[in-house]
Design an enzyme around this catalytic site. Structure first.
Site, PDB file in Angstrom:
ATOM      1  N   GLU A  38     -21.680 -14.497 -15.213  1.00 36.25           N
ATOM      2  CA  GLU A  38     -20.279 -14.835 -15.449  1.00 36.25           C
ATOM      3  C   GLU A  38     -19.946 -14.856 -16.945  1.00 36.25           C
ATOM      4  OE1 GLU A  38     -17.632 -14.904 -13.511  1.00 36.25           O
ATOM      5  OE2 GLU A  38     -18.999 -14.226 -11.961  1.00 36.25           O
ATOM      6  N   CYS A  58      -8.049  -1.163  -3.724  1.00 32.57           N
ATOM      7  CA  CYS A  58      -6.749  -1.658  -4.206  1.00 32.57           C
ATOM      8  C   CYS A  58      -6.707  -1.490  -5.726  1.00 32.57           C
ATOM      9  CB  CYS A  58      -6.533  -3.115  -3.794  1.00 32.57           C
ATOM     10  SG  CYS A  58      -4.827  -3.638  -4.023  1.00 32.57           S
ATOM     11  N   CYS A  77      -4.253   2.643   0.158  1.00 33.02           N
ATOM     12  CA  CYS A  77      -3.857   1.787   1.289  1.00 33.02           C
ATOM     13  C   CYS A  77      -4.330   2.360   2.624  1.00 33.02           C
ATOM     14  CB  CYS A  77      -2.341   1.628   1.318  1.00 33.02           C
ATOM     15  SG  CYS A  77      -1.696   0.942  -0.201  1.00 33.02           S
ATOM     16  N   CYS A  92      -7.580   0.802   3.535  1.00 33.64           N
ATOM     17  CA  CYS A  92      -7.760  -0.609   3.151  1.00 33.64           C
ATOM     18  C   CYS A  92      -7.980  -1.497   4.380  1.00 33.64           C
ATOM     19  CB  CYS A  92      -6.516  -1.073   2.390  1.00 33.64           C
ATOM     20  SG  CYS A  92      -6.638  -2.804   1.926  1.00 33.64           S
ATOM     21  N   CYS A 121      -0.783  -6.740   4.613  1.00 32.05           N
ATOM     22  CA  CYS A 121      -0.281  -6.547   3.247  1.00 32.05           C
ATOM     23  C   CYS A 121       1.179  -6.129   3.240  1.00 32.05           C
ATOM     24  CB  CYS A 121      -1.132  -5.484   2.535  1.00 32.05           C
ATOM     25  SG  CYS A 121      -0.553  -5.174   0.862  1.00 32.05           S
TER      26      CYS A 121
HETATM   27  S1  SF4 Z   1      -2.821  -2.232   1.667  1.00 35.48           S
HETATM   28 FE1  SF4 Z   1      -2.260  -3.727   0.109  1.00 35.48          FE
HETATM   29  S2  SF4 Z   1      -4.188  -4.706  -0.460  1.00 35.48           S
HETATM   30 FE2  SF4 Z   1      -4.698  -2.790   0.616  1.00 35.48          FE
HETATM   31  S3  SF4 Z   1      -4.870  -1.227  -1.004  1.00 35.48           S
HETATM   32 FE3  SF4 Z   1      -2.756  -1.172  -0.288  1.00 35.48          FE
HETATM   33  S4  SF4 Z   1      -1.651  -2.540  -1.712  1.00 35.48           S
HETATM   34 FE4  SF4 Z   1      -3.857  -3.023  -1.903  1.00 35.48          FE
END
Ligand code: SF4
Length: 340
Positions: free
Chosen positions: A41, A195, A202, A205, A211
């Protein structure tokens, strides 16, 4: 509210499912301890993951335990840090190891950790959560971006703390008891692979169903304001007879105890017509430095400068840019030497 809590719980579960196969194999994750978490960290505070990895390996080989780090000489600490920059982190990490090694029990309250030098709110949460000592989600830049997109956070934020304050209640909804560190790390990995800041992917994702910005490739949150940067020029000399190189080591300031090429006033340059051997750029905090290195043949040395034998250069702490520039000039000189 209960509906929202349910949705966030499902999103966190989907995130962890995805992360089972997608987690980055980072060295500080393979056999995590409080000590390895503290070291990583501190290294990651102002350094990218890829750059920190070799430094982490080197550090753990030389100082494999908290007590070894606590007992190390300051020069060893700086040598292991040499090239990572922001040397106050190394001094703070050393001090923290000494404090932790002297305590009968490890504190588990973020407020106590924040009293240690170099430990801010994020670092305190990250260390305690990733080491499994606290159930809170650490939110780095990636985590903040994902949460802001999940909830379509509106408005611009003056700084990172303001953004984190507004998103913390949402992060708390992602908590899965006993897995908060994993959720935090999964957010970090999602932010570095899917993201992404400018072009979120997306379509693949794992938390897309929850989202609010899914499929809208728009940068959010708005970038935080960039601090204006100042420019400065520093003049330095290269005094080397082939066997020793003269260096300086400040006893105070940000780079105390770290060697660099000796600095000279610009007025001294104007009086002498020394040729320029190399010019380099580096940024420290909000200042961009242009450093000009002059051939210092016949230059008078100063009391506070130190002659270092060339073979010793690898065993003393030298700042990263200066180590690179020294290597470049030495290589050039060896190519030009009559032997070659
Ligand atoms: S769906 Fe939402 S969280 Fe997933 S990549 Fe797209 S903007 Fe990012």
């Amino acid at each position: 509210m209960e509906e929202k809590r349910q949705a966030f719980f499902l999103a966190a579960t989907a995130l962890l499912d995805w992360w089972k196969d997608a987690a980055r194999p980072l060295p500080w994750r393979t056999s995590r301890t409080l000590y390895s978490t503290v070291v990583s960290e501190f290294m990651l505070q102002q350094t990218r993951v890829a750059m920190a990895i070799p430094y982490f390996h080197r550090w753990m080989e030389r100082l494999p335990t908290l007590s070894a780090a606590a007992a190390a000489e300051p020069s060893t600490i700086l040598l292991l840090w040499s090239g990572l920059g922001y040397y106050a982190r190394a001094r703070n990490l050393h001090h923290l190891c000494q404090v932790l090694a002297s305590l009968p029990t490890i504190p588990v309250e973020p407020a106590v950790w924040q009293r240690f030098p170099g430990v801010g709110p994020y670092t305190a949460t990250a260390i305690l959560s990733l080491a499994g000592l606290m159930d809170a989600i650490p939110l780095d830049g990636n985590g903040l971006r994902i949460l802001a997109r999940l909830v379509a956070a509106q408005g611009s934020f003056a700084n990172r703390s303001a953004l984190e304050r507004s998103l913390r209640p949402m992060a708390d909804l992602l908590r899965i008891p006993g897995r908060c560190g994993a959720v935090g790390e999964a957010l970090m990995d999602l932010g570095s692979s899917i993201c992404l800041p400018a072009k979120p992917r997306c379509e693949i994702c794992p938390i897309r169903p929850w989202c609010q910005l899914a499929g809208r490739p728009k940068e959010m949150p708005a970038p935080l304001p960039i601090r204006p940067r100042r420019r400065e020029i520093i003049h330095r000399v290269w005094i080397c007879d082939g066997a020793v190189l003269w260096l300086q080591r400040p006893m105070s300031g940000r780079l105390r105890h770290v060697f660099e090429l000796p600095e000279i006033p610009s007025t001294a340059i104007n009086r002498r017509s020394n040729s320029v051997l190399l010019q380099g750029m580096r940024t420290i905090g909000s200042v961009i430095y242009r450093e000009i290195i002059y051939d210092g043949q016949n230059w008078p040395t100063m009391d506070q400068w130190q002659a270092v034998a060339i073979p010793e250069l690898n065993s003393i702490p030298i700042s990263g840019p200066h180590r690179r520039w020294i290597r470049t000039i030495l290589e050039r000189e060896s190519e030009l030497s009559p032997k070659n």
